[in-house]
Scaffold this motif. Structure first.
Motif, short mmCIF file in Angstrom:
data_model
loop_
_atom_site.label_atom_id
_atom_site.label_comp_id
_atom_site.label_asym_id
_atom_site.label_seq_id
_atom_site.Cartn_x
_atom_site.Cartn_y
_atom_site.Cartn_z
N THR A 201 -10.08 -16.45 1.90
CA THR A 201 -10.29 -15.08 2.38
C THR A 201 -11.78 -14.82 2.56
OG1 THR A 201 -8.30 -14.31 1.23
CG2 THR A 201 -9.91 -12.64 1.88
N PHE A 202 -12.15 -14.29 3.72
CA PHE A 202 -13.56 -14.00 3.99
C PHE A 202 -13.98 -12.78 3.17
CE2 PHE A 202 -17.18 -12.30 6.32
CZ PHE A 202 -17.94 -13.45 6.49
N VAL A 203 -15.10 -12.94 2.48
CA VAL A 203 -15.63 -11.88 1.61
C VAL A 203 -16.93 -11.37 2.21
CG1 VAL A 203 -16.45 -11.32 -0.71
CG2 VAL A 203 -14.58 -12.97 -0.40
N ALA A 204 -17.08 -10.06 2.22
CA ALA A 204 -18.30 -9.45 2.77
C ALA A 204 -19.53 -9.95 2.01
CB ALA A 204 -18.21 -7.93 2.69
N ALA A 205 -20.59 -10.22 2.75
CA ALA A 205 -21.88 -10.66 2.20
C ALA A 205 -21.83 -12.06 1.61
CB ALA A 205 -22.39 -9.67 1.15
N THR A 206 -20.74 -12.78 1.83
CA THR A 206 -20.65 -14.18 1.39
C THR A 206 -20.50 -15.04 2.63
OG1 THR A 206 -19.57 -13.54 -0.68
CG2 THR A 206 -19.37 -15.84 0.00
N TYR A 207 -21.46 -15.94 2.86
CA TYR A 207 -21.44 -16.73 4.08
C TYR A 207 -21.18 -18.22 3.85
CZ TYR A 207 -26.14 -18.13 2.64
OH TYR A 207 -27.20 -18.63 1.94
N ILE B 53 -9.89 -17.51 12.48
CA ILE B 53 -9.70 -16.39 11.56
C ILE B 53 -8.53 -15.55 12.05
CG2 ILE B 53 -11.36 -14.91 12.77
CD1 ILE B 53 -12.16 -13.80 9.97
N GLU B 54 -7.77 -15.03 11.12
CA GLU B 54 -6.61 -14.21 11.45
C GLU B 54 -7.06 -12.79 11.75
OE1 GLU B 54 -2.06 -13.66 9.74
OE2 GLU B 54 -3.73 -13.84 8.32
N ASP B 55 -6.58 -12.24 12.88
CA ASP B 55 -6.97 -10.86 13.21
C ASP B 55 -5.91 -9.88 12.74
OD1 ASP B 55 -4.87 -10.97 14.98
OD2 ASP B 55 -6.08 -10.77 16.79
N SER B 56 -6.07 -8.62 13.10
CA SER B 56 -5.18 -7.58 12.59
C SER B 56 -3.76 -7.69 13.12
CB SER B 56 -5.76 -6.20 12.96
OG SER B 56 -5.93 -6.10 14.36
N ASP B 57 -3.56 -8.40 14.22
CA ASP B 57 -2.23 -8.55 14.80
C ASP B 57 -1.58 -9.86 14.40
OD1 ASP B 57 -2.44 -6.13 16.18
OD2 ASP B 57 -3.55 -7.10 17.80
N SER B 58 -2.07 -10.46 13.33
CA SER B 58 -1.56 -11.74 12.83
C SER B 58 -1.70 -12.86 13.86
CB SER B 58 -0.08 -11.61 12.39
OG SER B 58 0.03 -10.69 11.33
N LYS B 59 -2.68 -12.71 14.73
CA LYS B 59 -3.03 -13.76 15.66
C LYS B 59 -4.29 -14.47 15.17
CE LYS B 59 -1.11 -11.29 19.65
NZ LYS B 59 -1.40 -10.71 20.98
N TRP B 60 -4.45 -15.71 15.62
CA TRP B 60 -5.60 -16.49 15.17
C TRP B 60 -6.63 -16.57 16.28
CZ3 TRP B 60 -6.15 -18.01 10.20
CH2 TRP B 60 -5.01 -17.99 9.39
N ASP C 76 -20.78 -11.55 10.33
CA ASP C 76 -20.14 -10.44 11.04
C ASP C 76 -18.62 -10.58 11.15
OD1 ASP C 76 -20.15 -12.59 12.71
OD2 ASP C 76 -20.94 -11.55 14.46
N LEU C 77 -18.03 -11.54 10.44
CA LEU C 77 -16.58 -11.66 10.43
C LEU C 77 -15.98 -10.54 9.59
CD1 LEU C 77 -16.10 -15.52 10.01
CD2 LEU C 77 -16.11 -14.17 12.13
N ARG C 78 -14.71 -10.19 9.88
CA ARG C 78 -14.06 -9.10 9.17
C ARG C 78 -13.71 -9.52 7.75
NH1 ARG C 78 -11.21 -5.33 12.19
NH2 ARG C 78 -10.55 -4.52 10.16
N ALA C 79 -14.16 -8.74 6.77
CA ALA C 79 -13.85 -9.02 5.37
C ALA C 79 -12.36 -8.85 5.12
CB ALA C 79 -14.65 -8.10 4.46
N GLY C 80 -11.82 -9.67 4.23
CA GLY C 80 -10.41 -9.57 3.88
C GLY C 80 -9.49 -10.39 4.78
N ARG C 81 -10.05 -10.98 5.83
CA ARG C 81 -9.23 -11.80 6.73
C ARG C 81 -9.16 -13.25 6.24
NH1 ARG C 81 -6.59 -7.74 9.00
NH2 ARG C 81 -7.91 -6.39 10.27
N THR C 82 -8.06 -13.91 6.57
CA THR C 82 -7.90 -15.31 6.18
C THR C 82 -8.61 -16.20 7.19
OG1 THR C 82 -5.76 -14.86 5.15
CG2 THR C 82 -6.23 -17.15 5.75
#
Length: 248
Positions: free
Chosen positions: A85-91, A107-114, A142-148
């Protein structure tokens, strides 16, 4: 018919000391179990016994695994995935110790697409105090936090072990590469002997064998090696097309 000498029972070699044809029994020499580096194991009744095998299973397995080791890395490789899981401020994120490079990130987006991530850097010399494996991937902030995030990475091929091993599952190679490894093993085995002087049971084959000039076995080995090299090049090209080097 079993005779004194070396016999193969499944994957174990034994040295037969005496044979009692009347009692239908054999006696194995005190030092005869686990002969020539094989492992002594229990065997079920009615399993096949091979007398003086030309190429024991252990030798064949070694030839297969030596070929797998030869083509691993430079020519062919396995691909595995790891996710986190992508964590904010962790690169920077740890990769498995088996990772030998990254072939793709998504990375998985909000529509469960990759969605493919085109900016990343693989580091194989990371600080082992912070990352035990010493292998990491650095991602943009700049990736969305909380995404796989899923990372596809290349790794070395795995040697075969048990006789029941499934080729593609264990080695990491596609099933189309099976003949490549077999040809490489055959070339290694033929290189040990002159194939034209192997004992042959069929009378007609023995007659033909007598007309074959000494040293022709070397030509057979070279032909097999050419076939192996050709198929290896084909599979290498297919793998490169499937996982091309990307600008990232």
């Amino acid at each position: 018919r079993i005779a004194p000498g070396i016999a193969e029972i499944e994957s174990e070699l034994v040295q037969v000391d005496t044979v009692n044809a009347t009692a239908n029994t054999i006696t194995v020499a005190p030092y005869g179990r686990a002969y020539s580096g094989t492992t002594a194991v229990s065997h079920s009744a009615n399993v096949q016994i091979t007398n003086n095998p030309k190429w024991p299973r252990l030798t064949i397995k070694q030839a297969l695994n030596n070929t797998i080791a030869q083509v691993s890395g430079e020519h062919l490789f396995a691909v595995a995935t790891t996710s986190f899981t992508f964590v904010a401020a962790t690169y920077q994120y740890a990769l498995p110790s088996t990772a030998q490079g990254v072939v793709g990130v998504r990375i998985e987006d909000s529509d469960s697409k990759w969605l493919e991530v085109n900016t990343w850097r693989y580091d194989s010399f990371s600080n082992t105090t912070d990352f035990t494996s010493g292998k990491t991937i650095l991602l943009p902030s700049d990736l969305r936090a909380g995404r796989t995030v899923e990372v596809r990475y290349r790794k070395d091929l795995t040697a075969l072990s048990a006789n029941s091993d499934v080729f593609d599952t264990v080695t990491g190679l596609p099933d189309s590469c099976k003949d490549v490894i077999v040809l490489g093993a055959v070339w290694r085995l033929l290189s040990m002997i002159d194939a034209t002087v192997i004992e042959i049971d069929a009378v007609s084959a023995q007659d033909l064998d007598g007309k074959t000039p000494p040293g022709a076995g070397g030509a057979i080995a070279r032909t097999v090696f050419q076939m192996f090299s050709l198929r290896l090049s084909e599979e290498k090209r297919k793998l490169q097309n499937r996982y091309p080097a990307r600008v990232h």
